[in-house]
Design a protein around this motif. Structure first.
Motif, PDB file in Angstrom:
ATOM      1  N   LYS A 215       0.827  -1.210   0.000  1.00  0.00           N
ATOM      2  CA  LYS A 215       0.000   0.000   0.000  1.00  0.00           C
ATOM      3  C   LYS A 215       0.862   1.260   0.000  1.00  0.00           C
ATOM      4  CE  LYS A 215      -3.814  -2.389   0.336  1.00  0.00           C
ATOM      5  NZ  LYS A 215      -4.725  -2.490  -0.807  1.00  0.00           N
ATOM      6  N   THR A 216       0.383   2.281  -0.696  1.00  0.00           N
ATOM      7  CA  THR A 216       1.132   3.538  -0.770  1.00  0.00           C
ATOM      8  C   THR A 216       0.912   4.393   0.477  1.00  0.00           C
ATOM      9  OG1 THR A 216      -0.714   4.490  -2.017  1.00  0.00           O
ATOM     10  CG2 THR A 216       1.148   3.623  -3.280  1.00  0.00           C
ATOM     11  N   GLU A 217      -0.198   4.159   1.187  1.00  0.00           N
ATOM     12  CA  GLU A 217      -0.471   4.913   2.414  1.00  0.00           C
ATOM     13  C   GLU A 217      -0.349   3.997   3.624  1.00  0.00           C
ATOM     14  OE1 GLU A 217      -4.075   7.272   2.224  1.00  0.00           O
ATOM     15  OE2 GLU A 217      -3.983   7.247   0.026  1.00  0.00           O
ATOM     16  N   LEU A 218      -0.305   4.580   4.811  1.00  0.00           N
ATOM     17  CA  LEU A 218      -0.113   3.798   6.027  1.00  0.00           C
ATOM     18  C   LEU A 218      -1.388   3.129   6.528  1.00  0.00           C
ATOM     19  CD1 LEU A 218       2.360   5.962   8.147  1.00  0.00           C
ATOM     20  CD2 LEU A 218       2.798   3.777   7.026  1.00  0.00           C
ATOM     21  N   TYR A 219      -2.533   3.775   6.321  1.00  0.00           N
ATOM     22  CA  TYR A 219      -3.812   3.249   6.804  1.00  0.00           C
ATOM     23  C   TYR A 219      -3.745   2.937   8.313  1.00  0.00           C
ATOM     24  CZ  TYR A 219      -4.966   2.801   1.885  1.00  0.00           C
ATOM     25  OH  TYR A 219      -5.202   3.076   0.559  1.00  0.00           O
ATOM     26  N   THR A 220      -3.260   3.894   9.060  1.00  0.00           N
ATOM     27  CA  THR A 220      -3.164   3.711  10.508  1.00  0.00           C
ATOM     28  C   THR A 220      -4.558   3.645  11.127  1.00  0.00           C
ATOM     29  OG1 THR A 220      -2.955   6.106  10.684  1.00  0.00           O
ATOM     30  CG2 THR A 220      -0.926   4.816  10.768  1.00  0.00           C
ATOM     31  N   LYS A 222      -7.785   4.337  13.395  1.00  0.00           N
ATOM     32  CA  LYS A 222      -8.311   5.588  13.953  1.00  0.00           C
ATOM     33  C   LYS A 222      -9.099   5.291  15.221  1.00  0.00           C
ATOM     34  CE  LYS A 222      -8.499   7.839   9.448  1.00  0.00           C
ATOM     35  NZ  LYS A 222      -9.347   8.410   8.382  1.00  0.00           N
TER      36      LYS A 222
END
Length: 238
Positions: A215-220, A222
């Motif tokens: 994945k290009t983003e972290l998707y931390t 929430k």
């Protein structure tokens, strides 16, 4: 304990889509933790549970089907093949070392084993793919694999190709289409050769969806009010 004494077989597992990718990651985790014994391994029961989105191939000479063909009846082989989405056959040249290791009496014996697999797969309409079991890009790269094969692996021992007296390391390079067709010329059937070398592999390839592996983003995750919760945890611990 049973897994420790059972013989593990190779299998080709592809992730067809996002569901399959998630299941493949789960299988890799289980193989390297819960079921690890000398090498990563996974029981068939877990494959059945996590099969969604996966495409299974019968793999190489270390696969279940290739070995079963040597001793099992055609009926038994048909039943075993039902588990797989497609059946793989390797070029005879990369399997000839099995003759010197005593698993086959001659090249003809080896080819007959491959023919048996193809005939049985055709009888149940299973897709057959000629696969190179590629371990290196170029022919000359075999020298590097020889080094690897002769190295003892901690906790595992020597590579399965290693024999003290007569180690043979086949040149399992990336063959082009012409070379692959020549390897299967013993079938004497140009349409069948075209099917297993070109058409069927292309069909299997067409089943895969485009997907992003890394994945290009972290998707931390929430969490509501996470800043205050974390701050309170730190101060209370302090």
């Amino acid at each position: 304990n049973l897994l420790k004494f059972s013989r593990p077989y190779h299998m080709t597992i592809y992730a067809q889509n996002k569901v399959g990718l998630k299941n493949l990651f789960k299988l890799v985790s289980l193989a390297n933790t819960k079921y690890l014994y000398k090498v990563p391994r996974i029981p068939k029961s877990e494959l059945v549970k996590l099969r969604a989105g996966l495409i299974l191939g019968s793999a190489c000479v270390n696969g279940e089907i290739f070995n079963a063909a040597k001793s099992k009846s055609e009926e038994e082989l048909r039943e075993m093949m039902q588990f797989y989405d497609f059946i793989e056959v390797n070029p005879p040249s990369i399997s000839e070392y099995l003759i010197s290791y005593g698993e086959f009496t001659s090249k003809e014996d080896l080819i007959n084993n491959i023919k048996k697999i193809i005939d049985v797969a055709l009888s149940i309409d299973k897709k057959i793919c000629a696969t190179g079991d590629v371990h290196q890009l170029n022919k000359e790269d075999t020298v590097y694999r020889r080094i690897i094969v002769h190295q003892k692996i901690p906790t595992v021992g020597f590579h399965h190709l290693y024999k003290r007296e007569n180690t043979v390391v086949p040149s399992m390079y990336f063959m082009n289409t012409k070379e692959m067709k020549e390897e299967f010329s013993f079938l004497n059937d140009s349409d069948l050769i075209e099917d297993i070398v070109v058409k069927n592999p292309n069909y299997i390839a067409s089943l895969f969806e485009e997907q992003e592996i890394i994945k290009t983003e972290l998707y931390t995750p929430k969490m509501e009010n996470s800043d205050d919760i974390t701050r309170d945890m730190v101060w209370s611990k302090a």
